[in-house]
Design a protein around this motif. Structure first.
Motif, PDB file in Angstrom:
ATOM      1  N   LEU A 119       0.824  -1.209   0.000  1.00  0.00           N
ATOM      2  CA  LEU A 119       0.000   0.000   0.000  1.00  0.00           C
ATOM      3  C   LEU A 119       0.857   1.257   0.000  1.00  0.00           C
ATOM      4  CD1 LEU A 119      -2.896  -0.963   2.439  1.00  0.00           C
ATOM      5  CD2 LEU A 119      -2.901  -0.949  -0.056  1.00  0.00           C
ATOM      6  N   ARG A 120       1.991   1.219   0.689  1.00  0.00           N
ATOM      7  CA  ARG A 120       2.892   2.373   0.692  1.00  0.00           C
ATOM      8  C   ARG A 120       3.397   2.651  -0.723  1.00  0.00           C
ATOM      9  NH1 ARG A 120       7.725   3.840   0.152  1.00  0.00           N
ATOM     10  NH2 ARG A 120       8.541   1.755  -0.164  1.00  0.00           N
ATOM     11  N   LYS A 121       3.785   1.603  -1.434  1.00  0.00           N
ATOM     12  CA  LYS A 121       4.290   1.774  -2.800  1.00  0.00           C
ATOM     13  C   LYS A 121       3.213   2.327  -3.731  1.00  0.00           C
ATOM     14  CE  LYS A 121       7.967  -1.663  -2.754  1.00  0.00           C
ATOM     15  NZ  LYS A 121       8.467  -2.905  -3.336  1.00  0.00           N
ATOM     16  N   VAL A 122       1.991   1.840  -3.584  1.00  0.00           N
ATOM     17  CA  VAL A 122       0.899   2.353  -4.410  1.00  0.00           C
ATOM     18  C   VAL A 122       0.642   3.820  -4.098  1.00  0.00           C
ATOM     19  CG1 VAL A 122      -1.579   2.205  -4.859  1.00  0.00           C
ATOM     20  CG2 VAL A 122      -0.202   0.140  -4.810  1.00  0.00           C
ATOM     21  N   LYS A 123       0.661   4.178  -2.820  1.00  0.00           N
ATOM     22  CA  LYS A 123       0.425   5.578  -2.432  1.00  0.00           C
ATOM     23  C   LYS A 123       1.528   6.479  -2.979  1.00  0.00           C
ATOM     24  CE  LYS A 123      -1.876   8.762  -0.393  1.00  0.00           C
ATOM     25  NZ  LYS A 123      -2.876   9.385  -1.265  1.00  0.00           N
ATOM     26  N   VAL A 124       2.774   6.042  -2.904  1.00  0.00           N
ATOM     27  CA  VAL A 124       3.890   6.831  -3.454  1.00  0.00           C
ATOM     28  C   VAL A 124       3.704   7.012  -4.953  1.00  0.00           C
ATOM     29  CG1 VAL A 124       6.377   6.777  -3.937  1.00  0.00           C
ATOM     30  CG2 VAL A 124       5.540   6.271  -1.640  1.00  0.00           C
ATOM     31  N   ALA A 125       3.357   5.941  -5.666  1.00  0.00           N
ATOM     32  CA  ALA A 125       3.137   6.023  -7.112  1.00  0.00           C
ATOM     33  C   ALA A 125       1.966   6.936  -7.426  1.00  0.00           C
ATOM     34  CB  ALA A 125       2.896   4.636  -7.693  1.00  0.00           C
ATOM     35  N   SER A 126       0.895   6.827  -6.654  1.00  0.00           N
ATOM     36  CA  SER A 126      -0.283   7.676  -6.841  1.00  0.00           C
ATOM     37  C   SER A 126       0.079   9.154  -6.704  1.00  0.00           C
ATOM     38  CB  SER A 126      -1.350   7.306  -5.809  1.00  0.00           C
ATOM     39  OG  SER A 126      -2.379   8.254  -5.769  1.00  0.00           O
ATOM     40  N   ASP A 127       0.820   9.476  -5.664  1.00  0.00           N
ATOM     41  CA  ASP A 127       1.228  10.868  -5.446  1.00  0.00           C
ATOM     42  C   ASP A 127       2.143  11.349  -6.570  1.00  0.00           C
ATOM     43  OD1 ASP A 127      -0.256  10.803  -3.130  1.00  0.00           O
ATOM     44  OD2 ASP A 127       1.478  10.594  -1.804  1.00  0.00           O
ATOM     45  N   LYS A 128       3.083  10.518  -6.980  1.00  0.00           N
ATOM     46  CA  LYS A 128       4.021  10.871  -8.054  1.00  0.00           C
ATOM     47  C   LYS A 128       3.291  11.118  -9.372  1.00  0.00           C
ATOM     48  CE  LYS A 128       7.292   8.507 -10.893  1.00  0.00           C
ATOM     49  NZ  LYS A 128       7.903   7.213 -11.126  1.00  0.00           N
ATOM     50  N   LEU A 129       2.284  10.288  -9.654  1.00  0.00           N
ATOM     51  CA  LEU A 129       1.555  10.378 -10.916  1.00  0.00           C
ATOM     52  C   LEU A 129       0.386  11.358 -10.869  1.00  0.00           C
ATOM     53  CD1 LEU A 129       1.475   6.548 -11.659  1.00  0.00           C
ATOM     54  CD2 LEU A 129       2.871   8.265 -12.854  1.00  0.00           C
ATOM     55  N   GLY A 130       0.061  11.850  -9.683  1.00  0.00           N
ATOM     56  CA  GLY A 130      -1.054  12.785  -9.538  1.00  0.00           C
ATOM     57  C   GLY A 130      -2.413  12.125  -9.711  1.00  0.00           C
ATOM     58  N   LEU A 131      -2.540  10.881  -9.259  1.00  0.00           N
ATOM     59  CA  LEU A 131      -3.793  10.145  -9.394  1.00  0.00           C
ATOM     60  C   LEU A 131      -4.582  10.177  -8.096  1.00  0.00           C
ATOM     61  CD1 LEU A 131      -2.441   7.016 -11.296  1.00  0.00           C
ATOM     62  CD2 LEU A 131      -3.542   9.046 -12.264  1.00  0.00           C
ATOM     63  N   ASP A 132      -5.894  10.053  -8.225  1.00  0.00           N
ATOM     64  CA  ASP A 132      -6.782  10.051  -7.062  1.00  0.00           C
ATOM     65  C   ASP A 132      -6.992   8.604  -6.621  1.00  0.00           C
ATOM     66  OD1 ASP A 132      -8.586  10.568  -5.077  1.00  0.00           O
ATOM     67  OD2 ASP A 132     -10.136  11.390  -6.394  1.00  0.00           O
ATOM     68  N   ILE A 133      -6.082   8.111  -5.786  1.00  0.00           N
ATOM     69  CA  ILE A 133      -6.149   6.738  -5.306  1.00  0.00           C
ATOM     70  C   ILE A 133      -6.212   6.756  -3.784  1.00  0.00           C
ATOM     71  CG2 ILE A 133      -4.982   4.501  -5.174  1.00  0.00           C
ATOM     72  CD1 ILE A 133      -3.709   5.091  -7.861  1.00  0.00           C
TER      73      ILE A 133
END
Length: 87
Positions: free
Chosen positions: A39-53
């Motif tokens: 979940l941490r990796k997904v959140k980091v990727a989400s923030d980096k990509l500017g996605l609403d996850i």
């Protein structure tokens, strides 16, 4: 869990512009071995990509995510340190 989230992150990177263009919101609830790191990796990727996850662990019951996604229940932020179940 690691392989699942690695594949998910690759897909998010590949389709990020389409996801943003169509205003897609993604909700993830995961438990099990290594869920915190996944979940941490997904959140980091989400923030980096500017996605609403939104990401949630076992502290959130699996069925609680649906009312939150439809805004019929208040949103709760995910924390890798949160272990308490609340309603």
């Amino acid at each position: 869990v690691a392989a699942t989230f690695t594949g998910l992150i690759k897909a998010l990177e590949h389709f990020a512009s389409d996801i943003k263009e169509h205003n897609i919101k993604i909700w993830i609830r995961r438990a099990g071995p290594n869920y915190v790191e996944g979940l941490r990796k997904v959140k980091v990727a989400s923030d980096k990509l500017g996605l609403d996850i939104k990401v949630y662990g076992p502290e959130t019951h699996v069925t609680a995510v649906i009312p939150m996604s439809t805004r019929s229940r208040p949103l709760r932020p995910w924390s890798s340190h949160s272990r308490a179940t609340t309603t």
